[in-house]
Design a protein around this motif. Structure first.
Motif, PDB file in Angstrom:
ATOM      1  N   ALA B 161      12.198  -7.528  -3.214  1.00 47.94           N
ATOM      2  CA  ALA B 161      11.394  -7.532  -1.981  1.00 47.94           C
ATOM      3  C   ALA B 161       9.996  -8.095  -2.235  1.00 47.94           C
ATOM      4  N   CYS B 162       9.481  -8.904  -1.284  1.00 45.50           N
ATOM      5  CA  CYS B 162       8.144  -9.516  -1.405  1.00 45.50           C
ATOM      6  C   CYS B 162       7.319  -9.183  -0.162  1.00 45.50           C
ATOM      7  N   PRO B 163       5.990  -9.024  -0.333  1.00 44.06           N
ATOM      8  CA  PRO B 163       5.120  -8.786   0.827  1.00 44.06           C
ATOM      9  C   PRO B 163       5.356  -9.857   1.889  1.00 44.06           C
ATOM     10  N   ALA B 220      19.775 -14.539   2.971  1.00 41.94           N
ATOM     11  CA  ALA B 220      18.461 -14.256   3.547  1.00 41.94           C
ATOM     12  C   ALA B 220      17.815 -12.994   2.982  1.00 41.94           C
ATOM     13  N   VAL B 221      18.581 -12.224   2.212  1.00 42.41           N
ATOM     14  CA  VAL B 221      18.127 -10.888   1.806  1.00 42.41           C
ATOM     15  C   VAL B 221      17.422 -10.947   0.453  1.00 42.41           C
ATOM     16  N   SER B 222      16.275 -10.297   0.345  1.00 40.55           N
ATOM     17  CA  SER B 222      15.539 -10.272  -0.929  1.00 40.55           C
ATOM     18  C   SER B 222      15.752  -8.974  -1.700  1.00 40.55           C
ATOM     19  N   ALA B 223      16.073  -7.878  -1.012  1.00 41.78           N
ATOM     20  CA  ALA B 223      16.382  -6.618  -1.694  1.00 41.78           C
ATOM     21  C   ALA B 223      17.274  -5.785  -0.791  1.00 41.78           C
ATOM     22  N   SER B 224      18.094  -4.914  -1.406  1.00 41.05           N
ATOM     23  CA  SER B 224      19.055  -4.153  -0.605  1.00 41.05           C
ATOM     24  C   SER B 224      19.447  -2.871  -1.320  1.00 41.05           C
ATOM     25  N   ILE B 225      19.729  -1.833  -0.535  1.00 39.82           N
ATOM     26  CA  ILE B 225      20.150  -0.530  -1.051  1.00 39.82           C
ATOM     27  C   ILE B 225      20.900   0.144   0.092  1.00 39.82           C
ATOM     28  N   ASP B 226      21.690   1.179  -0.207  1.00 43.09           N
ATOM     29  CA  ASP B 226      22.227   1.952   0.916  1.00 43.09           C
ATOM     30  C   ASP B 226      21.378   3.208   1.092  1.00 43.09           C
ATOM     31  N   SER B 227      21.660   3.959   2.161  1.00 45.13           N
ATOM     32  CA  SER B 227      20.790   5.097   2.489  1.00 45.13           C
ATOM     33  C   SER B 227      21.448   6.421   2.139  1.00 45.13           C
ATOM     34  N   VAL B 283      17.598  -3.163   4.046  1.00 51.13           N
ATOM     35  CA  VAL B 283      17.397  -4.453   3.383  1.00 51.13           C
ATOM     36  C   VAL B 283      16.029  -5.045   3.711  1.00 51.13           C
ATOM     37  N   THR B 284      15.565  -5.907   2.838  1.00 51.60           N
ATOM     38  CA  THR B 284      14.395  -6.725   3.163  1.00 51.60           C
ATOM     39  C   THR B 284      14.867  -8.167   3.299  1.00 51.60           C
ATOM     40  N   VAL B 285      14.341  -8.827   4.315  1.00 51.14           N
ATOM     41  CA  VAL B 285      14.824 -10.160   4.683  1.00 51.14           C
ATOM     42  C   VAL B 285      13.639 -11.115   4.723  1.00 51.14           C
ATOM     43  N   LYS B 286      13.828 -12.316   4.177  1.00 55.90           N
ATOM     44  CA  LYS B 286      12.764 -13.330   4.252  1.00 55.90           C
ATOM     45  C   LYS B 286      12.447 -13.581   5.734  1.00 55.90           C
ATOM     46  N   ALA B 287      11.138 -13.583   6.076  1.00 55.37           N
ATOM     47  CA  ALA B 287      10.731 -13.569   7.488  1.00 55.37           C
ATOM     48  C   ALA B 287      11.317 -14.746   8.268  1.00 55.37           C
ATOM     49  N   ASN B 288      11.390 -15.912   7.635  1.00 56.46           N
ATOM     50  CA  ASN B 288      11.873 -17.097   8.364  1.00 56.46           C
ATOM     51  C   ASN B 288      13.398 -17.128   8.501  1.00 56.46           C
ATOM     52  N   LEU B 289      14.081 -16.167   7.854  1.00 58.10           N
ATOM     53  CA  LEU B 289      15.548 -16.155   7.929  1.00 58.10           C
ATOM     54  C   LEU B 289      16.095 -14.936   8.685  1.00 58.10           C
ATOM     55  N   CYS B 290      15.190 -14.233   9.379  1.00 56.40           N
ATOM     56  CA  CYS B 290      15.605 -13.016  10.080  1.00 56.40           C
ATOM     57  C   CYS B 290      16.669 -13.279  11.136  1.00 56.40           C
ATOM     58  N   ALA B 291      16.483 -14.330  11.906  1.00 52.48           N
ATOM     59  CA  ALA B 291      17.437 -14.620  12.982  1.00 52.48           C
ATOM     60  C   ALA B 291      18.800 -14.965  12.380  1.00 52.48           C
ATOM     61  N   LYS B 292      18.800 -15.710  11.282  1.00 54.28           N
ATOM     62  CA  LYS B 292      20.042 -16.067  10.608  1.00 54.28           C
ATOM     63  C   LYS B 292      20.764 -14.808  10.098  1.00 54.28           C
ATOM     64  N   ALA B 293      19.995 -13.889   9.497  1.00 50.98           N
ATOM     65  CA  ALA B 293      20.598 -12.663   8.968  1.00 50.98           C
ATOM     66  C   ALA B 293      21.176 -11.819  10.103  1.00 50.98           C
TER      67      ALA B 293
END
Lengths: 339, 339
Positions: B161-163, B220-227, B283-293
């Motif tokens: 994940a990135c700021p 599009a995902v930079s980091a992921s985990i389940d809850s 998940v964290t998603v790159k801002a410019n790829l949110c719609a794609k995700a």
């Protein structure tokens, strides 16, 4: 007869092998599986000729950890018993996963012992612990999974034995059975130096991985299994899955087993045949390749002892002194076994 | 304070996360491992770019099977909780191994229920049970291992994940926590139709596998985990392993959670943040790829809800109505948690 909470037969009377059969019948089997359900390991195609090889086996404190065994030894053993199954198939373990059930009264030092034993067991056989899970449980539970890979056709299965093949083993039998009796039956005794050797077999079992890998490489083996449920049980499993029988002319036993048996009124052969918790390999070898197989095992510091022949008729017999003794289909079995 | 048999601090005060850390520090780590120890899955190189993906997670009757859950449901859940970890990494489960610890009083019908639940759980996600092991134990123990494979670089880890990235989830939170309270705390109550919906979340959890695979594919995902340990805990894990923080502006909650909270005097947000036993993806998603995700997840019938942003400063805050509320690093934890 033991009766369950709903008044029907409980698992205590079913026994481990029947329970596995009940479960197997209700599962949808993976199509084109490279290994029959019920062999020592499972396998999944990876594309091309590569196979992923998988195994899980659980150690439970109250049934698998006899008194006097340390947590370090118990944790190491949980890995050894899984590696032994890989050894019997000729596959190197690469990665170990461990799910732990921990009683609430274990201490930090206990956890450290368990971690060290797991690490030692994995490293002893060239593998690494790569992940796991911890939980609270009433018993100590160490559930180990192994991963490795091999090539299609290289796995030594339980199902390839042919009449005329030679039956061979990687060592002698009965020490673990004698050691377990010393621990679990207070009527049994042995002088100190005998006692120590027998308990060592229980506390520090070894998997025959170099021997198994050498046998896998040399291409001489038609069927293979380990002896963790006892030599007799292993023979019956190969017989069942290969549709053959066996004629044995010897059963290798350490001198300590005879001494223990004589001192305590046991039949030494019974200890060797029906003991279990012992991790020798039991293999059938093509007759013309016996010398090659023996040389391969000796090259890694082991030995391969011929003990009989594969026969076309079902039934497993031990021929000794003109007498023919039936080897029964029994051995170590959870739920049913009371040592 | 709970004290162990040797007078030292017992696992009951250490807690699951500290126990895992004690174990991890004593293990020799596999060199060049493609996944950090402590992520949701482990992985091993298969040659070329292929990775074997491995996971083990154990279900224990006394802590993981609330009253009213059938053995079929418990067995199915033991698979779902493992599949959820694969889902969070974007990997399909292929093969399942199961090591069982069975109390002696289980009946044949009980075993059949367990087998059917395991089979149903595996087939629901396209996998097969390929092997296992049964043992006698005091508790019901269902120790599941999963195997699958993927390509290097395709795994969604906890650590990327990135700021500026968008924080998103695949559903709403709090129903399982509310359902568990209904089951475990006799002071809690709810009208029948509310009760049924909340208990269903506990008894029949679902892993977000189609969503996880779609997210893995879309890149599009930079980091992921389940809850599974609670939303708050998941956020803290991504934050710790990616060295970031989070600013949340919403926490999706089902209407039933508000109703239950109001009826029983709970804070609905607490149920949603600190519950656990819930299997949404975080998940964290790159801002410019949110719609794609979002489109990729919708294409498989799911939804992807943005709930905040990744920040450069550490600390996880919920901004609501001009107020800034700290989200604590707590959640469901074995040994320590008493619901």
């Amino acid at each position: 007869m033991s009766v369950g909470k709903s008044g029907r037969a409980s698992v205590a009377v079913l026994g481990e092998h029947e329970i596995i059969e009940i479960i197997r019948r209700r599962l949808e089997l993976m199509p084109d599986s490279p290994v029959s359900f019920g062999d020592d390991v499972s396998a999944v195609g990876l594309g091309g000729k590569r196979l992923a090889v998988l195994k899980t086996d659980m150690l439970v404190g109250k049934t698998d950890v006899p008194s006097g065994m340390s947590l370090w030894q118990a944790a190491r053993k949980s890995i050894v018993m899984n590696v032994s199954d890989f050894a019997s198939k000729g596959v190197s373990p690469v990665a170990v996963l461990v799910a732990l059930g921990l009683p609430r009264d274990l201490t930090r030092q206990d956890i450290e012992q368990i971690a060290d034993g797991l690490n030692a067991g994995a490293r002893e056989y060239g593998a690494y612990v790569v992940g796991g899970d911890t939980n609270e449980a009433s018993d100590l539970v160490v559930s180990v999974s192994l991963f490795g890979s091999t090539e299609q056709g290289k796995l030594m299965l339980r199902s390839g034995a042919c009449p005329g093949d030679v039956l061979a083993v990687t060592g002698s039998f009965g020490k673990s059975a004698a050691g377990l009796r010393l621990l679990l039956d207070e009527r049994c005794s042995a002088p100190n130096e005998l006692r120590e050797g027998l308990l060592q077999a229980v506390y520090m079992p070894k998997a025959r991985l170099p021997e198994g890998l050498a046998l896998g490489q040399c291409g001489a083996v038609s069927a293979s299994i380990d002896s963790s449920d006892g030599l007799a049980w292993s023979l019956h499993e190969i017989a069942r899955m290969s549709n053959v029988g066996f004629a044995l002319d010897r059963v290798p036993m350490a001198e300590e087993v005879f001494r223990f048996a004589e001192l305590n009124g046991f039949d030494a052969l019974d200890l060797a045949l029906y003991g279990g918790e012992e991790y020798e390999l039991v293999v059938t070898v093509k007759a013309n390749l016996c010398a090659k197989a023996a040389a391969a095992v000796e090259a890694v510091g082991g030995c391969l002892l011929p003990i009989g022949k594969v026969t076309g008729e079902r039934g497993i017999f031990f021929h000794v002194g003109g007498e023919k003794r039936l080897i029964e289909a029994r051995g170590w079995e959870h739920f049913k076994s009371e040592v």
